[in-house]
Design a protein around this motif. Structure first.
Motif, PDB file in Angstrom:
ATOM      1  N   LYS A 368       9.776  37.844  10.626  1.00 27.11           N
ATOM      2  CA  LYS A 368       8.882  36.779  11.083  1.00 27.11           C
ATOM      3  C   LYS A 368       7.755  36.565  10.075  1.00 27.11           C
ATOM      4  CE  LYS A 368       6.172  35.320  15.115  1.00 27.11           C
ATOM      5  NZ  LYS A 368       5.740  35.680  16.493  1.00 27.11           N
ATOM      6  N   ASN A 369       7.206  37.636   9.561  1.00 29.50           N
ATOM      7  CA  ASN A 369       6.128  37.529   8.577  1.00 29.50           C
ATOM      8  C   ASN A 369       6.649  36.968   7.258  1.00 29.50           C
ATOM      9  OD1 ASN A 369       3.346  38.264   7.533  1.00 29.50           O
ATOM     10  ND2 ASN A 369       4.625  39.491   6.183  1.00 29.50           N
ATOM     11  N   LEU A 370       7.822  37.430   6.843  1.00 26.19           N
ATOM     12  CA  LEU A 370       8.391  36.992   5.579  1.00 26.19           C
ATOM     13  C   LEU A 370       8.653  35.485   5.584  1.00 26.19           C
ATOM     14  CD1 LEU A 370       9.206  38.569   3.005  1.00 26.19           C
ATOM     15  CD2 LEU A 370      11.539  38.627   3.895  1.00 26.19           C
ATOM     16  N   ILE A 371       9.304  34.996   6.644  1.00 26.99           N
ATOM     17  CA  ILE A 371       9.704  33.591   6.709  1.00 26.99           C
ATOM     18  C   ILE A 371       8.535  32.668   6.973  1.00 26.99           C
ATOM     19  CG2 ILE A 371      11.118  31.928   7.992  1.00 26.99           C
ATOM     20  CD1 ILE A 371      13.063  34.321   8.548  1.00 26.99           C
ATOM     21  N   HIS A 372       7.627  33.088   7.858  1.00 26.89           N
ATOM     22  CA  HIS A 372       6.590  32.171   8.331  1.00 26.89           C
ATOM     23  C   HIS A 372       5.204  32.411   7.735  1.00 26.89           C
ATOM     24  CE1 HIS A 372       9.220  30.220  11.217  1.00 26.89           C
ATOM     25  NE2 HIS A 372       9.707  31.410  11.501  1.00 26.89           N
ATOM     26  N   ASN A 373       5.046  33.477   6.977  1.00 24.24           N
ATOM     27  CA  ASN A 373       3.770  33.703   6.304  1.00 24.24           C
ATOM     28  C   ASN A 373       3.933  33.736   4.786  1.00 24.24           C
ATOM     29  OD1 ASN A 373       2.142  33.836   8.626  1.00 24.24           O
ATOM     30  ND2 ASN A 373       2.699  35.970   8.977  1.00 24.24           N
ATOM     31  N   GLU A 374       4.824  34.604   4.295  1.00 27.90           N
ATOM     32  CA  GLU A 374       4.968  34.713   2.839  1.00 27.90           C
ATOM     33  C   GLU A 374       5.740  33.543   2.248  1.00 27.90           C
ATOM     34  OE1 GLU A 374       6.742  37.768  -0.550  1.00 27.90           O
ATOM     35  OE2 GLU A 374       6.220  38.540   1.432  1.00 27.90           O
ATOM     36  N   TRP A 375       6.864  33.195   2.863  1.00 30.73           N
ATOM     37  CA  TRP A 375       7.691  32.103   2.348  1.00 30.73           C
ATOM     38  C   TRP A 375       7.375  30.810   3.090  1.00 30.73           C
ATOM     39  CZ3 TRP A 375      12.731  35.438   2.813  1.00 30.73           C
ATOM     40  CH2 TRP A 375      12.763  36.361   1.756  1.00 30.73           C
ATOM     41  N   THR A 376       6.145  30.393   3.052  1.00 29.97           N
ATOM     42  CA  THR A 376       5.778  29.143   3.707  1.00 29.97           C
ATOM     43  C   THR A 376       4.740  28.423   2.867  1.00 29.97           C
ATOM     44  OG1 THR A 376       5.236  28.165   5.863  1.00 29.97           O
ATOM     45  CG2 THR A 376       3.870  30.004   5.121  1.00 29.97           C
ATOM     46  N   THR A 377       4.436  27.212   3.243  1.00 32.36           N
ATOM     47  CA  THR A 377       3.446  26.418   2.517  1.00 32.36           C
ATOM     48  C   THR A 377       2.463  25.815   3.499  1.00 32.36           C
ATOM     49  OG1 THR A 377       5.073  25.850   0.805  1.00 32.36           O
ATOM     50  CG2 THR A 377       3.089  24.474   0.953  1.00 32.36           C
ATOM     51  N   ASN A 378       1.218  26.207   3.380  1.00 33.71           N
ATOM     52  CA  ASN A 378       0.112  25.622   4.147  1.00 33.71           C
ATOM     53  C   ASN A 378      -1.038  25.416   3.167  1.00 33.71           C
ATOM     54  OD1 ASN A 378       1.167  25.799   7.012  1.00 33.71           O
ATOM     55  ND2 ASN A 378       1.318  27.949   6.436  1.00 33.71           N
ATOM     56  N   VAL A 379      -1.169  24.203   2.677  1.00 36.82           N
ATOM     57  CA  VAL A 379      -2.161  23.912   1.639  1.00 36.82           C
ATOM     58  C   VAL A 379      -2.920  22.633   1.981  1.00 36.82           C
ATOM     59  CG1 VAL A 379      -0.821  25.051  -0.164  1.00 36.82           C
ATOM     60  CG2 VAL A 379      -0.506  22.611   0.256  1.00 36.82           C
ATOM     61  N   SER A 380      -3.988  22.419   1.250  1.00 38.21           N
ATOM     62  CA  SER A 380      -4.747  21.170   1.365  1.00 38.21           C
ATOM     63  C   SER A 380      -4.778  20.492   0.003  1.00 38.21           C
ATOM     64  CB  SER A 380      -6.179  21.444   1.840  1.00 38.21           C
ATOM     65  OG  SER A 380      -6.179  21.985   3.145  1.00 38.21           O
ATOM     66  N   VAL A 381      -4.640  19.168   0.018  1.00 35.49           N
ATOM     67  CA  VAL A 381      -4.730  18.384  -1.211  1.00 35.49           C
ATOM     68  C   VAL A 381      -5.744  17.272  -0.992  1.00 35.49           C
ATOM     69  CG1 VAL A 381      -2.357  18.885  -1.898  1.00 35.49           C
ATOM     70  CG2 VAL A 381      -2.832  16.852  -0.508  1.00 35.49           C
ATOM     71  N   THR A 382      -6.282  16.778  -2.088  1.00 34.55           N
ATOM     72  CA  THR A 382      -7.225  15.660  -2.003  1.00 34.55           C
ATOM     73  C   THR A 382      -6.628  14.467  -2.742  1.00 34.55           C
ATOM     74  OG1 THR A 382      -9.117  17.163  -1.912  1.00 34.55           O
ATOM     75  CG2 THR A 382      -9.560  14.859  -2.490  1.00 34.55           C
ATOM     76  N   THR A 383      -6.553  13.353  -2.064  1.00 35.20           N
ATOM     77  CA  THR A 383      -5.952  12.162  -2.656  1.00 35.20           C
ATOM     78  C   THR A 383      -6.886  11.528  -3.683  1.00 35.20           C
ATOM     79  OG1 THR A 383      -6.838  10.741  -0.923  1.00 35.20           O
ATOM     80  CG2 THR A 383      -4.649  11.675  -0.560  1.00 35.20           C
ATOM     81  N   ASP A 384      -6.301  10.737  -4.578  1.00 33.52           N
ATOM     82  CA  ASP A 384      -7.108  10.012  -5.551  1.00 33.52           C
ATOM     83  C   ASP A 384      -7.518   8.657  -4.971  1.00 33.52           C
ATOM     84  OD1 ASP A 384      -4.903   8.315  -5.735  1.00 33.52           O
ATOM     85  OD2 ASP A 384      -4.225   9.099  -7.668  1.00 33.52           O
ATOM     86  N   ALA A 385      -8.051   7.795  -5.804  1.00 29.47           N
ATOM     87  CA  ALA A 385      -8.557   6.502  -5.331  1.00 29.47           C
ATOM     88  C   ALA A 385      -7.461   5.610  -4.763  1.00 29.47           C
ATOM     89  CB  ALA A 385      -9.276   5.785  -6.471  1.00 29.47           C
ATOM     90  N   ASN A 386      -6.210   5.900  -5.088  1.00 29.46           N
ATOM     91  CA  ASN A 386      -5.088   5.099  -4.575  1.00 29.46           C
ATOM     92  C   ASN A 386      -4.281   5.831  -3.501  1.00 29.46           C
ATOM     93  OD1 ASN A 386      -5.461   2.778  -6.334  1.00 29.46           O
ATOM     94  ND2 ASN A 386      -4.812   4.148  -8.003  1.00 29.46           N
ATOM     95  N   GLY A 387      -4.823   6.948  -3.021  1.00 30.50           N
ATOM     96  CA  GLY A 387      -4.168   7.688  -1.939  1.00 30.50           C
ATOM     97  C   GLY A 387      -3.083   8.643  -2.402  1.00 30.50           C
ATOM     98  N   PHE A 388      -2.956   8.878  -3.713  1.00 31.98           N
ATOM     99  CA  PHE A 388      -1.900   9.758  -4.224  1.00 31.98           C
ATOM    100  C   PHE A 388      -2.379  11.205  -4.348  1.00 31.98           C
ATOM    101  CE2 PHE A 388      -0.287   5.656  -5.740  1.00 31.98           C
ATOM    102  CZ  PHE A 388       1.079   5.790  -5.485  1.00 31.98           C
ATOM    103  N   ALA A 389      -1.447  12.121  -4.181  1.00 27.20           N
ATOM    104  CA  ALA A 389      -1.725  13.538  -4.404  1.00 27.20           C
ATOM    105  C   ALA A 389      -0.419  14.248  -4.755  1.00 27.20           C
ATOM    106  CB  ALA A 389      -2.351  14.186  -3.173  1.00 27.20           C
ATOM    107  N   GLN A 390      -0.513  15.268  -5.598  1.00 23.07           N
ATOM    108  CA  GLN A 390       0.648  16.091  -5.927  1.00 23.07           C
ATOM    109  C   GLN A 390       0.807  17.153  -4.837  1.00 23.07           C
ATOM    110  OE1 GLN A 390       2.785  15.821  -8.380  1.00 23.07           O
ATOM    111  NE2 GLN A 390       1.849  15.009 -10.229  1.00 23.07           N
TER     112      GLN A 390
END
Length: 425
Positions: A368-390
């Motif tokens: 459960k920890n491996l799949i849902h904590n280590e192998w997961t993605t929970n991030v924040s991004v900030t969009t540019d003036a046109n709403g784009f983000a990598q």
């Protein structure tokens, strides 16, 4: 060699609001909701949970005076289903012909459909297992001649693959073909026709029958025999144009953990076909190992209470190493399925992630920890003036939520996702 980056994808995404205008200079929280990789386990409990058996006092299965009520059965299996859903996104459902249709013309379609739809509604992919197998075969087939048996087998495939289309689109098409024509523990209809037709022709017939009613379904050939005989079979089938979509490898390790050396050796021989590889039935026990002189695991039966804390720690460590090797280092592996979710199933083995009383083992917590904590993605991004983000993360299904707002959107990250637009409403 660590190849975990091959499980990830990078995309340039434009985020827009419900009015369709770009969300400029906004903080967007990105959360993986469902892996593209198939982390699975046997899902037989779903069938019993949704269709609990009704017992009679004359039933010889139970020796206790008080038989469980339907409510007690639902609570018993419901707890297991809840724990299962907290970890996995992929489950194998039982279509063993002898159990699925014990009386000719009266298949348990409703019970399996209930389970498959329940899983689908919760974002879980279901696989049917198996369409053709010599074991747990329907005894009533033995009254027919070989020509009729084959016709019944084809009709069975058409009925299941066609009837479950859209709910179950992945099947172990045929199981354990290497041994099939030589199986001699007892008489059965499928071994009879395999002896007459030969392995290649039977497999070809089974795969073509499934594709006739669902051309888009994913079909696996599946076997515990990882010897060169399985390689030769697959090579010959591919030469004949049999539409194998993935190679299934069973790994019931009751006699000891394969270890890195064997895992790598097996993969080196089957990766050469260029097909996705699924570890379809994976077992590691938290108890004593079956002695090496036992050649057929079905000849062994575990004693109750043989799971110990020391063995459970061994089970956890072995499962973790195997999953890390397969997921982090072998991108051709697309699915791993453990088998018995609870102890005491096949061979009464301590092979589950839960004890018989439903309490969890260390291996459950680790996965459960491996799949849902280590192998997961929970991030924040900030969009540019046109709403784009990598956005970079593990491949799968995502939810995007706008910071300080109730606006949310969904998108997928895959190998082919390069540029996308996500509307947050």
């Amino acid at each position: 060699m660590n190849k975990i980056n091959e499980r990830m994808a990078l995309s340039k995404i434009q985020f827009t609001g419900k009015d369709g205008k770009p969300l400029a200079n906004k903080k967007i929280n990105i959360n993986l909701k469902n892996h593209e990789f198939l982390f699975g386990w046997g899902a037989f409990d779903f069938v019993t949970y949704l269709n609990p058996p009704k017992f009679d006092k004359k039933d010889k299965v139970f020796v206790q005076e008080k038989l469980p009520t339907e409510e007690e059965m639902k609570a018993y299996f419901g707890d297991r289903v809840k724990k299962w859903l907290e970890v996995f996104n992929y489950g194998t459902l039982p279509f063993y012909w002898g159990n699925f249709e014990p009386e000719e013309g009266k298949p348990h379609t409703k019970e399996l459909m209930d389970a498959a739809k329940y899983m689908q509604e919760r974002g879980v992919k279901a696989k049917g297992h198996p369409l053709c197998w010599h074991t747990v075969c329907a005894d009533w087939l033995l009254k027919y001649d070989n020509k009729t048996i084959l016709q019944k087998q084809i009709e069975r495939i058409h009925r299941e693959v066609g009837g479950f289309r859209g709910t179950i689109d992945m099947w172990d098409a045929i199981n354990e073909v290497v041994i099939m024509p030589n199986f001699d523990r007892y008489d059965n209809a499928i071994t009879r026709i395999c002896r007459e037709m030969g392995r290649f022709e039977l497999v070809k017939t089974v795969f073509e029958a499934a594709k006739e009613v669902n051309p888009d379904c994913t079909l696996l050939i599946n076997d515990f025999n990882t010897s060169p005989a399985y390689e030769i079979l697959i090579e010959g089938l591919l030469d004949k144009g049999v539409p194998i979509d993935a190679i299934g490898i069973q790994s019931h390790q009751h006699q000891g953990y394969w270890g890195r050396e064997k895992i790598e050796e097996v993969l080196s021989r089957f990766e050469k076909f260029g097909l996705p590889i699924h570890f379809t039935e994976n077992t590691l026990v938290s108890g004593p190992l079956i002695p090496p002189e036992i050649t057929d695991l079905n000849d062994w039966h575990y004693d109750d209470g043989c799971s110990t804390p020391e063995f459970e720690e061994r089970q956890k460590n072995e499962i973790e190493e195997m999953y890390r090797i397969l997921f982090e280092e072998h991108p051709q592996v697309k699915a791993i399925t453990g088998w018995d979710f609870t102890d005491g199933m096949w061979l009464n083995a301590p092979s589950g992630l839960l004890h018989k009383d439903g309490t969890i083992k260390p291996a459950y917590t680790m996965l459960k920890n491996l799949i849902h904590n280590e192998w997961t993605t929970n991030v924040s991004v900030t969009t540019d003036a046109n709403g784009f983000a990598q956005v970079e993360g593990f491949k799968g299904e995502y939810e995007a939520s706008v910071e300080g707002s109730s606006e949310k959107g969904k998108f997928n990250l895959t190998s082919t996702t390069k540029d996308a637009s996500v509307k947050c409403e």
